[in-house]
Design a protein around this motif. Structure first.
Motif, short mmCIF file in Angstrom:
data_model
loop_
_atom_site.label_atom_id
_atom_site.label_comp_id
_atom_site.label_asym_id
_atom_site.label_seq_id
_atom_site.Cartn_x
_atom_site.Cartn_y
_atom_site.Cartn_z
N ALA A 177 0.82 -1.21 0.00
CA ALA A 177 0.00 0.00 0.00
C ALA A 177 0.85 1.26 0.00
O ALA A 177 1.88 1.34 0.68
N TRP A 178 0.40 2.23 -0.79
CA TRP A 178 1.00 3.57 -0.84
C TRP A 178 -0.03 4.59 -0.39
O TRP A 178 -1.21 4.49 -0.72
N GLU A 179 0.43 5.58 0.36
CA GLU A 179 -0.40 6.72 0.73
C GLU A 179 0.15 7.96 0.02
O GLU A 179 1.29 7.98 -0.42
N ALA A 180 -0.68 8.99 -0.05
CA ALA A 180 -0.18 10.28 -0.51
C ALA A 180 0.79 10.81 0.54
O ALA A 180 0.64 10.56 1.73
N THR A 181 1.79 11.55 0.10
CA THR A 181 2.82 12.03 1.03
C THR A 181 2.24 12.78 2.20
O THR A 181 2.67 12.61 3.34
#
Length: 210
Positions: free
Chosen positions: A199-203
């Motif tokens: 999973a990636w989140e916005a910075t």
């Protein structure tokens, strides 16, 4: 160009984990920590690698990690490509400390040249195309075996892809595992989840270090 801006390890006890990473590797702001009790068994599908300049630096970091409570998976030793060892942190994260140098060129230090996150994926070529589609630029590519993405700006982290089973073999653990990866990435391309469930989140959504 999209980049990885931060990496968050999900751990049972962020305070204890922060103490370990500071004592073992001198890492403070380079990685982030947050509490999680998400079920996770076996190999989590990724490893962290610390690249250093000489064998003596490998030894000092491996020994510091063991003194701080890590478990040895592979003792530091010479190989065809250089010198390195593998430890598992108390939170379960696997760390490889390595250098391509065969001999020491100065006094031992705890200096770290690069921090590389290696994601173990089922299909390196497919995952490469996925990440290129998210805006990451390829720095190195070796067919379906290994891909490294370019880092930009002040980010201390590099991202690379490796075959899951090959990665597990490299660090000396069985490849089987299930449940949470216990890792969340943040970058300019997020949010998204890649083909292997990372999973990636916005910075802007990345949590602060504990």
């Amino acid at each position: 160009m999209a980049t990885i801006e931060s990496l968050t390890l999900e751990v049972a006890d962020p305070t204890a984990a922060h103490h370990f990473y500071t004592a073992a590797f001198g890492l403070d702001t380079q990685i982030r920590l947050r509490a999680s009790q998400a079920p996770s068994t076996g190999f989590r599908g990724f490893t962290m690698a610390l690249t250093v300049s000489q064998p003596a630096n490998v030894d000092i970091l491996v020994n510091a990690a063991l003194d701080a409570g890590a478990t040895s998976l592979k003792p530091a030793a010479k190989s065809l490509w250089g010198y390195g060892g593998v430890v598992q942190a108390p939170d379960g994260t696997i760390w490889k400390i390595a250098t391509s140098a065969k001999k020491d060129t100065g006094p031992a230090t705890r200096d770290i040249d690069e921090i590389v996150l290696l994601l173990g994926v089922e299909d390196v070529k497919a995952s490469k195309q996925f990440y290129v589609g998210q805006g990451l630029a390829v720095a190195k590519s070796f067919g379906g075996k290994y891909v490294e993405f370019a880092a930009e700006g002040s980010s201390p982290l590099k991202l690379a892809l490796y075959k899951r089973r090959a990665l597990a073999k490299d660090v000396g653990v069985p490849a089987d595992g299930s449940g949470s990866h216990r890792i969340v990435l943040a970058g300019t391309a997020g949010p998204f989840t890649d083909p292997d469930g990372f999973a990636w989140e916005a910075t802007s959504l990345a949590p602060a270090s504990s």
